[in-house]
Design a protein around this motif. Structure first.
Motif, PDB file in Angstrom:
ATOM      1  N   PRO A 193      33.077  30.106  46.066  1.00 12.01           N
ATOM      2  CA  PRO A 193      32.415  31.411  46.086  1.00 12.01           C
ATOM      3  C   PRO A 193      33.362  32.527  46.498  1.00 12.01           C
ATOM      4  CG  PRO A 193      31.753  30.105  47.977  1.00 12.01           C
ATOM      5  CD  PRO A 193      32.538  29.195  47.085  1.00 12.01           C
ATOM      6  N   SER A 194      33.091  33.726  46.020  1.00  9.07           N
ATOM      7  CA  SER A 194      33.867  34.906  46.407  1.00  9.07           C
ATOM      8  C   SER A 194      33.042  35.743  47.371  1.00  9.07           C
ATOM      9  CB  SER A 194      34.244  35.726  45.169  1.00  9.07           C
ATOM     10  OG  SER A 194      33.092  36.052  44.410  1.00  9.07           O
ATOM     11  N   GLN A 195      33.663  36.754  47.944  1.00 11.00           N
ATOM     12  CA  GLN A 195      32.947  37.637  48.845  1.00 11.00           C
ATOM     13  C   GLN A 195      31.965  38.503  48.057  1.00 11.00           C
ATOM     14  OE1 GLN A 195      35.262  40.937  50.550  1.00 11.00           O
ATOM     15  NE2 GLN A 195      36.971  40.339  49.200  1.00 11.00           N
ATOM     16  N   PRO A 196      30.965  39.085  48.712  1.00 14.08           N
ATOM     17  CA  PRO A 196      29.980  39.922  48.010  1.00 14.08           C
ATOM     18  C   PRO A 196      30.641  41.036  47.214  1.00 14.08           C
ATOM     19  CG  PRO A 196      29.261  39.486  50.252  1.00 14.08           C
ATOM     20  CD  PRO A 196      30.668  38.967  50.152  1.00 14.08           C
ATOM     21  N   ASN A 197      30.055  41.329  46.039  1.00  6.59           N
ATOM     22  CA  ASN A 197      30.522  42.393  45.145  1.00  6.59           C
ATOM     23  C   ASN A 197      31.872  42.099  44.501  1.00  6.59           C
ATOM     24  OD1 ASN A 197      28.213  44.038  45.667  1.00  6.59           O
ATOM     25  ND2 ASN A 197      29.160  44.631  47.612  1.00  6.59           N
ATOM     26  N   PHE A 198      32.235  40.827  44.469  1.00  6.13           N
ATOM     27  CA  PHE A 198      33.451  40.403  43.798  1.00  6.13           C
ATOM     28  C   PHE A 198      33.171  39.188  42.926  1.00  6.13           C
ATOM     29  CE2 PHE A 198      35.325  43.037  46.977  1.00  6.13           C
ATOM     30  CZ  PHE A 198      36.571  43.431  46.494  1.00  6.13           C
ATOM     31  N   GLY A 199      33.915  39.087  41.822  1.00  6.55           N
ATOM     32  CA  GLY A 199      33.979  37.861  41.049  1.00  6.55           C
ATOM     33  C   GLY A 199      35.394  37.335  41.140  1.00  6.55           C
ATOM     34  N   LYS A 200      35.674  36.257  40.388  1.00 10.67           N
ATOM     35  CA  LYS A 200      37.028  35.710  40.384  1.00 10.67           C
ATOM     36  C   LYS A 200      37.529  35.545  38.957  1.00 10.67           C
ATOM     37  CE  LYS A 200      37.188  33.278  44.802  1.00 10.67           C
ATOM     38  NZ  LYS A 200      37.455  31.977  45.482  1.00 10.67           N
ATOM     39  N   VAL A 201      38.836  35.776  38.784  1.00 12.19           N
ATOM     40  CA  VAL A 201      39.464  35.704  37.460  1.00 12.19           C
ATOM     41  C   VAL A 201      40.773  34.941  37.582  1.00 12.19           C
ATOM     42  CG1 VAL A 201      40.588  37.046  35.640  1.00 12.19           C
ATOM     43  CG2 VAL A 201      38.430  37.841  36.607  1.00 12.19           C
ATOM     44  N   GLY A 244      32.041  44.833  37.963  1.00 11.17           N
ATOM     45  CA  GLY A 244      32.011  45.983  37.070  1.00 11.17           C
ATOM     46  C   GLY A 244      32.825  45.725  35.823  1.00 11.17           C
ATOM     47  N   THR A 245      32.985  46.750  35.003  1.00 12.37           N
ATOM     48  CA  THR A 245      33.764  46.640  33.768  1.00 12.37           C
ATOM     49  C   THR A 245      35.237  46.877  34.077  1.00 12.37           C
ATOM     50  OG1 THR A 245      31.891  47.425  32.456  1.00 12.37           O
ATOM     51  CG2 THR A 245      34.063  47.522  31.438  1.00 12.37           C
ATOM     52  N   ARG A 246      36.066  45.896  33.752  1.00 12.46           N
ATOM     53  CA  ARG A 246      37.489  45.961  34.049  1.00 12.46           C
ATOM     54  C   ARG A 246      38.293  45.939  32.756  1.00 12.46           C
ATOM     55  NH1 ARG A 246      36.448  48.230  37.901  1.00 12.46           N
ATOM     56  NH2 ARG A 246      35.270  47.258  39.577  1.00 12.46           N
ATOM     57  N   PHE A 247      39.322  46.778  32.704  1.00  5.70           N
ATOM     58  CA  PHE A 247      40.189  46.855  31.533  1.00  5.70           C
ATOM     59  C   PHE A 247      41.372  45.923  31.725  1.00  5.70           C
ATOM     60  CE2 PHE A 247      43.923  48.648  29.374  1.00  5.70           C
ATOM     61  CZ  PHE A 247      43.467  48.625  28.066  1.00  5.70           C
ATOM     62  N   LEU A 248      41.564  45.009  30.770  1.00 10.43           N
ATOM     63  CA  LEU A 248      42.663  44.046  30.826  1.00 10.43           C
ATOM     64  C   LEU A 248      43.803  44.493  29.932  1.00 10.43           C
ATOM     65  CD1 LEU A 248      43.752  41.101  31.545  1.00 10.43           C
ATOM     66  CD2 LEU A 248      42.792  40.453  29.333  1.00 10.43           C
ATOM     67  N   ASP A 249      45.030  44.385  30.434  1.00 15.85           N
ATOM     68  CA  ASP A 249      46.203  44.629  29.608  1.00 15.85           C
ATOM     69  C   ASP A 249      47.258  43.586  29.944  1.00 15.85           C
ATOM     70  OD1 ASP A 249      47.717  45.787  27.679  1.00 15.85           O
ATOM     71  OD2 ASP A 249      47.990  47.712  28.689  1.00 15.85           O
ATOM     72  N   LEU A 250      48.017  43.187  28.927  1.00 12.92           N
ATOM     73  CA  LEU A 250      49.115  42.246  29.080  1.00 12.92           C
ATOM     74  C   LEU A 250      50.402  42.954  28.709  1.00 12.92           C
ATOM     75  CD1 LEU A 250      47.492  39.135  27.347  1.00 12.92           C
ATOM     76  CD2 LEU A 250      47.510  39.686  29.784  1.00 12.92           C
ATOM     77  N   ILE A 251      51.345  42.970  29.626  1.00 10.62           N
ATOM     78  CA  ILE A 251      52.583  43.715  29.457  1.00 10.62           C
ATOM     79  C   ILE A 251      53.756  42.733  29.490  1.00 10.62           C
ATOM     80  CG2 ILE A 251      54.002  45.619  30.322  1.00 10.62           C
ATOM     81  CD1 ILE A 251      51.196  46.460  29.527  1.00 10.62           C
ATOM     82  N   ARG A 252      54.754  42.977  28.651  1.00  7.38           N
ATOM     83  CA  ARG A 252      55.966  42.158  28.744  1.00  7.38           C
ATOM     84  C   ARG A 252      56.478  42.181  30.181  1.00  7.38           C
ATOM     85  NH1 ARG A 252      59.791  42.459  23.396  1.00  7.38           N
ATOM     86  NH2 ARG A 252      58.156  42.625  21.831  1.00  7.38           N
ATOM     87  N   ALA A 253      56.851  41.032  30.686  1.00  8.16           N
ATOM     88  CA  ALA A 253      57.139  40.866  32.109  1.00  8.16           C
ATOM     89  C   ALA A 253      58.132  41.883  32.635  1.00  8.16           C
ATOM     90  CB  ALA A 253      57.659  39.454  32.369  1.00  8.16           C
ATOM     91  N   ASP A 254      57.786  42.455  33.793  1.00 11.94           N
ATOM     92  CA  ASP A 254      58.647  43.381  34.534  1.00 11.94           C
ATOM     93  C   ASP A 254      58.931  44.678  33.797  1.00 11.94           C
ATOM     94  OD1 ASP A 254      58.874  41.487  36.609  1.00 11.94           O
ATOM     95  OD2 ASP A 254      60.476  40.470  35.523  1.00 11.94           O
ATOM     96  N   VAL A 284      33.393  42.447  31.715  1.00 11.06           N
ATOM     97  CA  VAL A 284      32.386  42.689  32.738  1.00 11.06           C
ATOM     98  C   VAL A 284      32.462  41.561  33.759  1.00 11.06           C
ATOM     99  CG1 VAL A 284      29.931  42.949  33.237  1.00 11.06           C
ATOM    100  CG2 VAL A 284      30.889  43.929  31.142  1.00 11.06           C
ATOM    101  N   ILE A 285      32.754  41.923  34.999  1.00 11.60           N
ATOM    102  CA  ILE A 285      32.857  40.955  36.087  1.00 11.60           C
ATOM    103  C   ILE A 285      31.576  41.014  36.911  1.00 11.60           C
ATOM    104  CG2 ILE A 285      34.208  40.201  38.075  1.00 11.60           C
ATOM    105  CD1 ILE A 285      35.707  40.096  35.398  1.00 11.60           C
ATOM    106  N   ASP A 286      30.870  39.900  36.973  1.00  9.17           N
ATOM    107  CA  ASP A 286      29.643  39.815  37.763  1.00  9.17           C
ATOM    108  C   ASP A 286      29.929  39.190  39.116  1.00  9.17           C
ATOM    109  OD1 ASP A 286      27.968  40.938  35.814  1.00  9.17           O
ATOM    110  OD2 ASP A 286      27.726  39.002  34.807  1.00  9.17           O
ATOM    111  N   ALA A 287      29.105  39.534  40.095  1.00  7.05           N
ATOM    112  CA  ALA A 287      29.286  39.020  41.448  1.00  7.05           C
ATOM    113  C   ALA A 287      29.143  37.505  41.481  1.00  7.05           C
ATOM    114  CB  ALA A 287      28.276  39.665  42.398  1.00  7.05           C
TER     115      ALA A 287
END
Length: 233
Positions: free
Chosen positions: A124-132, A177-187, A205-208
């Protein structure tokens, strides 16, 4: 007389213990879960754990879902769909009590099937957080000697650094909440010019109290090849 009575009681007690050891209720009740995920395009597969089929005719981006087994060692075998003679891959898997596992079937740049076994450390995560977490199944080469590695950003914050082929991150907490994901070439500091995703928006969308695995696969330097998918645990 007292000594004889003691001996009789001892025999009775010993008999009760022996009966208890022979009963089914003395066998520990254990359980472990396993899921198999596929990221090879244009092919379908069947999956067996020993002789039990846990998935049939599964293809690109699909998975078996978790299946529960008694905790012990098994043989995992993956066949082409409908063909139980020549396996694509497999091996022994030790399933521990109370643990969850995922197996990923991908292919490298030479189109050779690759298996990756990962323990899914669910908590489990803390309240108002999910895990990725992020798993990189994209065997992409920048040149003949160097594979592409990626940094993983959520809402412009770097969560995971230098993720190469078959890299698996730990689960980390992310605000709901709604999170924007981006993948960038390392460094690289050249955003978005060095973004693997480019102009394609990827919002999640990350749910609690929920846990997500984000999987990247295909050639990251080809927009029509590279894909992202999410598995919710």
């Amino acid at each position: 007389m007292k000594q004889r009575l003691y001996l009789i009681l001892l025999v009775i007690i010993t008999g009760v213990i022996a009966c208890s050891k022979d009963s089914d209720s003395s066998i520990p009740d254990t359980s472990s879960n396993i899921n198999v995920f596929f990221v090879i395009p244009n092919k379908q597969y069947d999956v067996l754990i020993d002789t039990t089929t846990i998935g049939s005719d599964l293809g690109y981006g699909q998975n078996t879902g978790y299946h529960a087994f008694q905790a012990k060692r098994y043989t995992l075998v993956i066949y082409p769909a409908g063909n139980r003679t020549t396996p694509v891959g497999g091996g022994e898997v030790s399933l521990r009590n109370g643990h969850y596992y995922s197996v990923f079937l991908s292919q490298n740049v030479n189109r050779i099937p690759q298996l990756l076994l990962v323990e899914d450390k669910l908590s489990p995560s803390q309240p108002n957080f999910g895990k990725v977490r992020f798993i990189n199944l994209s065997d992409t080469w920048v040149n003949t000697t160097s594979r592409l590695t990626m940094d993983v950003y959520l809402d412009s914050l770097r969560y995971f650094r230098r993720q190469g082929y078959q890299a698996v991150t730990e689960f980390t907490e992310v605000p709901v909440g709604t999170r924007f994901l981006d993948l960038i070439r390392a460094d690289s500091a050249l955003k978005p010019a060095w973004s693997v995703i480019g102009n394609n928006s990827h919002n999640y969308v990350i749910d609690a109290q929920k846990q997500y695995t984000i999987i990247g696969y295909g050639d990251a330097l080809k927009t029509d090849s590279f894909k992202l998918t999410t598995f919710e645990h």
